[in-house]
Design a protein around this motif. Structure first.
Motif, mmCIF file in Angstrom:
data_model
loop_
_atom_site.group_PDB
_atom_site.id
_atom_site.type_symbol
_atom_site.label_atom_id
_atom_site.label_comp_id
_atom_site.label_asym_id
_atom_site.label_seq_id
_atom_site.Cartn_x
_atom_site.Cartn_y
_atom_site.Cartn_z
ATOM 1 N N UNK A 215 17.679 -31.399 5.129
ATOM 2 C CA UNK A 215 17.757 -31.299 6.585
ATOM 3 C C UNK A 215 19.024 -30.502 6.895
ATOM 4 N N UNK A 216 18.925 -29.268 7.380
ATOM 5 C CA UNK A 216 20.099 -28.407 7.537
ATOM 6 C C UNK A 216 21.254 -29.032 8.320
ATOM 7 N N UNK A 217 20.932 -29.675 9.469
ATOM 8 C CA UNK A 217 21.991 -30.204 10.308
ATOM 9 C C UNK A 217 22.627 -31.472 9.756
ATOM 10 N N UNK A 218 22.050 -32.039 8.703
ATOM 11 C CA UNK A 218 22.565 -33.291 8.173
ATOM 12 C C UNK A 218 23.951 -33.149 7.590
ATOM 13 N N UNK A 219 24.304 -31.947 7.139
ATOM 14 C CA UNK A 219 25.606 -31.755 6.530
ATOM 15 C C UNK A 219 26.690 -31.430 7.521
ATOM 16 N N UNK A 220 26.281 -31.140 8.758
ATOM 17 C CA UNK A 220 27.276 -30.763 9.769
ATOM 18 C C UNK A 220 27.987 -31.979 10.300
#
Length: 227
Positions: A215-220
């Motif tokens: 999930x791309x936004x999970x690391x933000x």
């Protein structure tokens, strides 16, 4: 053997309203505070926090997973998604309440995003098993995401699609996770709250697929302003 098979079939199928146990009008007794954090279990919670609800099979290990997550304010084990009002643990285990064992997660979105929690959810269990998790068999142990608001609902659906693609690439089966607006949440009995903190060597049935959820936004993470 017929009797045992009949009982198993009941646990693998959601009960119809006429089949469900009657339950009760009042909530069953539970703990006043979280055994680990000592925060109020049932609130009120501080302003600015958000709520999520997940079912990953047996709620003992699932709850520990989330209370150990940075940014989570408090967690609670409970029952949701069924018919019977204010069920007991024994009642849910019969499969005749329709509830799943779930974890209520109250979190600070400035520290941990809902996407982060979804990533943790998907990777910590096997969402392809239908009405079971490993050796835990029945509707009680189904995979579920119960959402609070449209933003959570759309995020959950999107994360499912992303994870399904990763599972397919790994040769895994289709996701069976129930995704629905949050139904009433019933707090489990005090002995089930933070069970593995009280019983460190107790049963934990969590077992992921080994497939990462991208999930791309999970690391933000939000930036912290300098003093």
């Amino acid at each position: 053997m017929f009797f045992l098979g009949d009982q198993l079939n009941k646990k693998l199928e959601m009960p119809k309203p006429g089949q469900a146990l009657p339950g009760r009008d009042r909530p069953i007794p539970t703990a006043k505070e979280h055994f680990v954090s000592k925060r109020r279990l049932q609130g009120p919670y501080p302003e600015g926090l958000e709520t999520a609800m997940f079912g990953l099979g047996c709620f003992w290990g699932a709850e520990r997973l989330f209370w150990q997550t940075e940014g989570v304010w408090v967690t609670a084990a409970g029952y949701a998604g069924g018919i019977t009002p204010n069920p007991t643990y024994q009642e849910t285990c019969t499969g005749l309440t329709g509830h799943a064992e779930v974890v209520l997660v109250v979190f600070d979105p400035k520290v941990v995003s809902y996407a982060d929690l979804l990533k943790t959810f998907w990777e910590a269990h096997d969402p392809t098993q239908g009405m079971r998790q490993g050796n835990d068999i029945g509707t009680t142990y189904r995979s579920a995401i119960y959402t609070f608001g449209e933003a959570q609902h759309q995020a959950a659906l999107a994360s499912r699609d992303v994870y399904q693609a990763s599972l397919k690439a790994a040769g895994r089966a289709a996701i069976t996770t129930e995704i629905a607006p949050a139904p009433p949440f019933y707090f489990a009995e005090e002995e089930h709250q933070q069970y593995l903190a009280k019983n460190p060597y107790g049963y934990c049935g969590l077992k992921g697929t080994g497939v990462a959820c991208a999930i791309p936004q999970a690391s933000a993470q939000p930036s912290v302003a300098a003093e």
